[in-house]
Motif scaffolding. Structure first.
Motif, PDB file in Angstrom:
ATOM      1  N   SER A 119       0.834  -1.209   0.000  1.00 55.21           N
ATOM      2  CA  SER A 119       0.000   0.000   0.000  1.00 55.21           C
ATOM      3  C   SER A 119       0.866   1.255   0.000  1.00 55.21           C
ATOM      4  O   SER A 119       0.512   2.257  -0.629  1.00 55.21           O
ATOM      5  CB  SER A 119      -0.931  -0.001   1.209  1.00 55.21           C
ATOM      6  OG  SER A 119      -0.207   0.155   2.415  1.00 55.21           O
ATOM      7  N   LYS A 157       2.095   1.633  -3.403  1.00 54.46           N
ATOM      8  CA  LYS A 157       0.984   1.663  -4.357  1.00 54.46           C
ATOM      9  C   LYS A 157       1.083   0.524  -5.368  1.00 54.46           C
ATOM     10  O   LYS A 157       0.898   0.705  -6.574  1.00 54.46           O
ATOM     11  CB  LYS A 157       0.920   3.020  -5.061  1.00 54.46           C
ATOM     12  CG  LYS A 157       0.695   4.189  -4.106  1.00 54.46           C
ATOM     13  CD  LYS A 157       0.438   5.469  -4.837  1.00 54.46           C
ATOM     14  CE  LYS A 157       0.280   6.632  -3.863  1.00 54.46           C
ATOM     15  NZ  LYS A 157      -0.793   6.433  -2.877  1.00 54.46           N
ATOM     16  N   SER A 187      -6.660  -4.865   3.182  1.00 59.80           N
ATOM     17  CA  SER A 187      -6.020  -4.426   1.936  1.00 59.80           C
ATOM     18  C   SER A 187      -6.906  -3.435   1.171  1.00 59.80           C
ATOM     19  O   SER A 187      -6.429  -2.427   0.653  1.00 59.80           O
ATOM     20  CB  SER A 187      -5.713  -5.645   1.062  1.00 59.80           C
ATOM     21  OG  SER A 187      -5.143  -5.260  -0.156  1.00 59.80           O
ATOM     22  N   LEU A 239      -6.643   0.000   2.655  1.00 63.49           N
ATOM     23  CA  LEU A 239      -5.344   0.657   2.573  1.00 63.49           C
ATOM     24  C   LEU A 239      -4.930   0.984   1.148  1.00 63.49           C
ATOM     25  O   LEU A 239      -4.220   1.966   0.911  1.00 63.49           O
ATOM     26  CB  LEU A 239      -4.264  -0.224   3.222  1.00 63.49           C
ATOM     27  CG  LEU A 239      -4.299  -0.383   4.740  1.00 63.49           C
ATOM     28  CD1 LEU A 239      -3.131  -1.247   5.207  1.00 63.49           C
ATOM     29  CD2 LEU A 239      -4.244   0.978   5.438  1.00 63.49           C
ATOM     30  N   GLN A 240      -5.343   0.170   0.190  1.00 65.20           N
ATOM     31  CA  GLN A 240      -4.879   0.324  -1.185  1.00 65.20           C
ATOM     32  C   GLN A 240      -5.670   1.395  -1.931  1.00 65.20           C
ATOM     33  O   GLN A 240      -6.856   1.614  -1.663  1.00 65.20           O
ATOM     34  CB  GLN A 240      -4.999  -1.010  -1.935  1.00 65.20           C
ATOM     35  CG  GLN A 240      -3.989  -2.053  -1.503  1.00 65.20           C
ATOM     36  CD  GLN A 240      -2.613  -1.784  -2.095  1.00 65.20           C
ATOM     37  OE1 GLN A 240      -2.361  -0.723  -2.666  1.00 65.20           O
ATOM     38  NE2 GLN A 240      -1.715  -2.748  -1.947  1.00 65.20           N
ATOM     39  N   ARG A 252      -8.379  -0.134  -5.756  1.00 60.59           N
ATOM     40  CA  ARG A 252      -9.294  -1.082  -5.118  1.00 60.59           C
ATOM     41  C   ARG A 252      -9.907  -2.059  -6.116  1.00 60.59           C
ATOM     42  O   ARG A 252     -10.295  -3.167  -5.730  1.00 60.59           O
ATOM     43  CB  ARG A 252     -10.383  -0.316  -4.364  1.00 60.59           C
ATOM     44  CG  ARG A 252      -9.818   0.424  -3.151  1.00 60.59           C
ATOM     45  CD  ARG A 252     -10.846   1.199  -2.384  1.00 60.59           C
ATOM     46  NE  ARG A 252     -10.284   1.736  -1.150  1.00 60.59           N
ATOM     47  CZ  ARG A 252     -10.943   2.539  -0.318  1.00 60.59           C
ATOM     48  NH1 ARG A 252     -12.199   2.908  -0.602  1.00 60.59           N
ATOM     49  NH2 ARG A 252     -10.355   2.964   0.783  1.00 60.59           N
TER      50      ARG A 252
END
Length: 597
Positions: A249, A252, A283, A286-287, A290
């Motif tokens: 994350s 990126k 995840s 946080l990411q 998506r």
């Protein structure tokens, strides 16, 4: 001597004095009993006072530890902090220390010499999986009894891994050593992953050092690092996945391998579907990409879906047999599960308070999400009914996160370095630490040795077609290599689905039907969970509560008529009885001991 050091010495001396008084002062013990009676503590009274000496010993140990750490560390905190700045070196030392702690337990606590040969073993439940693995390599399939497909394990990948030593030229006496060494190595491998995770979370040197020491000296982690369970592997995967998700994350990035590893969790342990779901959500939150998270999550779900389809096609059930046995349809499940989880919270309460405080004050999203995930998982364990074993097997995989969050939370409470070290010492000494029980696990557990001897005795004195019943499903059957009747239902569909015995709240030990196990299966032998001589009064006392299966066997009419009069003539830790309708009855008095030629 500064004020904080004085406070630590005062707390340590107080704990030391309380422990000594409780251990050696009979008037104090009587006063405590009278006080409990006066305020009508009845539910916890007998259990609590049976452990009074243990609690006193812990108070003495913790008092000495606070005094030593307060005197040695608080005045030297700057030197200690410099030591943990070289994090790679600290991790290597921690790994070496953990290996030194594990080695004697593996080499001596899980082995013994029988008839001139050294045997190794795992805890009894993993020995059930070992029997499945052995049968698989013998061409019988993934079964406990050849020809009977019942899923009596909950750890597919770990059970398949157990097949590896059975494919090698290793005798059954040594196969468990292979698994024990792998178990210890997996636990040690968690430490470098913790270093990487803590670097991402930017914890202080104090937190870094405290987490390493707490992990290495954890009684609960050690218990599941040297017993053959899948717990260490599950913990390793959780730590690795949380680290990978946070790292990706920050960069990126979204990589498929991370999500495939998440998909493996339910195959390492069947109830891993919830932690897997929490990691998918972790995840997703946080990411930034998506859509890719959702896509890779969907792809990785093909792994547990494939596992479920395999189970349905091979075993004919949606869930493992042990899920029906331990987690479904018994009224005491919630009571047992809540008690189990509250016990864990009691032992880690101070650390948890700092973890919550730190998460509230923290601006780091991963910190808050990790704490929430751990809380949801703990609630699930309470809902599922907990576990029959001590040392919190189902909650140990989240301990590394609790260590990080708890000690990191101390940094948020105060900026004073001395106060931070003082609070860290208090948290550390309240943890369940391995030195307090280490002497008990470096020597073999008598029941483990007894079960191996029973299995080898049965193998030596019975034909291959002999049918054996027992409430222990592991070592005795693994080493006897005889057809098994599991009276507690882990490998028996009918017993697993029958109602739980009233008042019995120990998961996996509260369902039995001796009329069925003895009357229908008609085993040649049954190994009781008691040793003759016993009285009927003693057995009636053992015929209720969590251990009701022990006394209920003795009181069962089928057992009393067909088995009780016919014990074998060889002394064993648990008495073996022969059925009066078995062809083995004629040789009851001619059994040979293992040392006999």
């Amino acid at each position: 001597m500064n004020r904080i050091t004085s406070i630590s010495l005062f707390i340590g001396l107080t704990s030391l004095v309380i422990g000594i008084v409780l251990l050696f002062c009979e008037p104090a013990q009587n006063l405590l009993r009278s006080s409990a009676s006066l305020i009508k503590i009845t539910a916890l009274g007998p259990h609590f006072f049976s452990r009074l000496n243990v609690l006193a010993g812990e108070a003495i140990f913790r008092g000495i530890l606070i005094i030593l750490l307060g005197w040695l560390l608080l005045s030297r905190w700057q030197i200690i902090q410099k030591y943990f700045k070289n994090k790679k070196r600290a991790v290597w030392i921690a790994m070496a220390l953990l290996a030194v702690i594990c080695a004697p337990v593996i080499l001596f606590g899980h082995s013994t010499i029988i008839a001139g040969e050294r045997y190794w073993w795992l805890a009894d439940d993993p020995m059930i999986s070992m029997r499945y693995a052995h049968n698989l390599t013998q061409g019988h399939g993934l079964v406990w009894n050849p020809g009977e497909r019942v899923e009596g394990y909950t750890t597919l990948l770990w059970t398949l891994f157990m097949a590896l030593p059975h494919l090698l030229p290793i005798p059954l006496a040594k196969t468990s050593l292979f698994i024990l060494l792998a178990n210890g190595a997996i636990t040690i491998a968690v430490l470098p992953l913790l270093r990487r995770l803590m670097q991402l979370l930017k914890v202080s040197d104090l937190t870094f050092g405290a987490v390493l020491i707490s992990f290495v000296l954890s009684k609960n982690i050690l218990a599941w690092s040297i017993s053959g369970f899948e717990t260490s592997l599950f913990m390793l995967l959780l730590v690795a996945l949380v680290w990978r998700i946070i790292a990706e994350s920050q960069k990126k990035q979204v990589t498929l391998i991370t999500y495939l590893l998440i998909g493996l969790l339910p195959m390492v342990r069947s109830d891993g579907l919830l932690p897997a779901g929490l990691l998918y959500l972790f995840s997703f939150l946080l990411q930034s990409d998506r859509k890719k998270v959702v896509l890779f999550s969907a792809i990785s779900l093909l792994l547990p879906i494939g596992h479920i389809l395999f189970r349905l096609g091979y075993y004919g059930d949606w869930l493992p047999n042990t899920a029906y046995l331990k987690a479904l349809n018994w009224p005491g499940r919630y009571t047992a599960g809540i008690g189990y989880t509250l016990g864990f919270l009691w032992h880690y309460g101070l650390l948890l308070l700092f973890a919550i405080s730190g998460a509230i004050r923290s601006r780091e999203k991963p910190i808050r999400l990790i704490l929430i995930g751990c809380g949801i998982y703990a609630l699930y364990i309470a809902y599922a009914g907990g576990d029959a074993f001590g040392n919190y097997r189902f909650l140990v995989p989240i301990l590394p996160f609790l260590f990080i969050l708890g000690f990191h939370g101390i940094d948020a409470v105060t900026r004073n370095p001395m106060k931070r070290y003082f609070l860290a010492i208090l948290c550390f000494v309240t943890l369940p630490l391995s030195p307090m029980s280490y002497k008990d696990i470096v020597v073999p557990y008598p029941f483990d040795v007894g079960n191996i001897r029973i299995g080898l005795l049965i193998k030596k004195n019975t034909p291959k077609e002999c049918k054996v019943a027992d409430c222990w499903g592991g070592s005795a059957f693994y080493f006897s290599e005889r057809y098994g009747v599991d009276v507690l239902g882990k490998m028996d569909r009918q017993v697993a689905r029958r109602p739980a015995f009233p008042g019995a709240n120990m998961p996996g030990h509260n369902r039995f039907d001796y009329d069925y196990s003895l009357g229908v299966h008609k085993p040649d032998l049954i190994v009781a969970n008691f040793k003759l001589p016993v009285t009927e009064e003693e057995m009636r006392q053992h015929a209720r509560g969590d251990w009701a299966f022990v006394g209920q066997l003795y009181l069962n009419p089928v057992f009393q008529r067909h088995y009780l009069p016919f014990p074998v003539n060889v002394p064993t830790l648990r008495t073996i009885f022969i059925c009066d309708c078995s062809p083995l009855l004629a040789g009851r008095n001619s059994w040979q001991n293992l040392e006999d030629e």
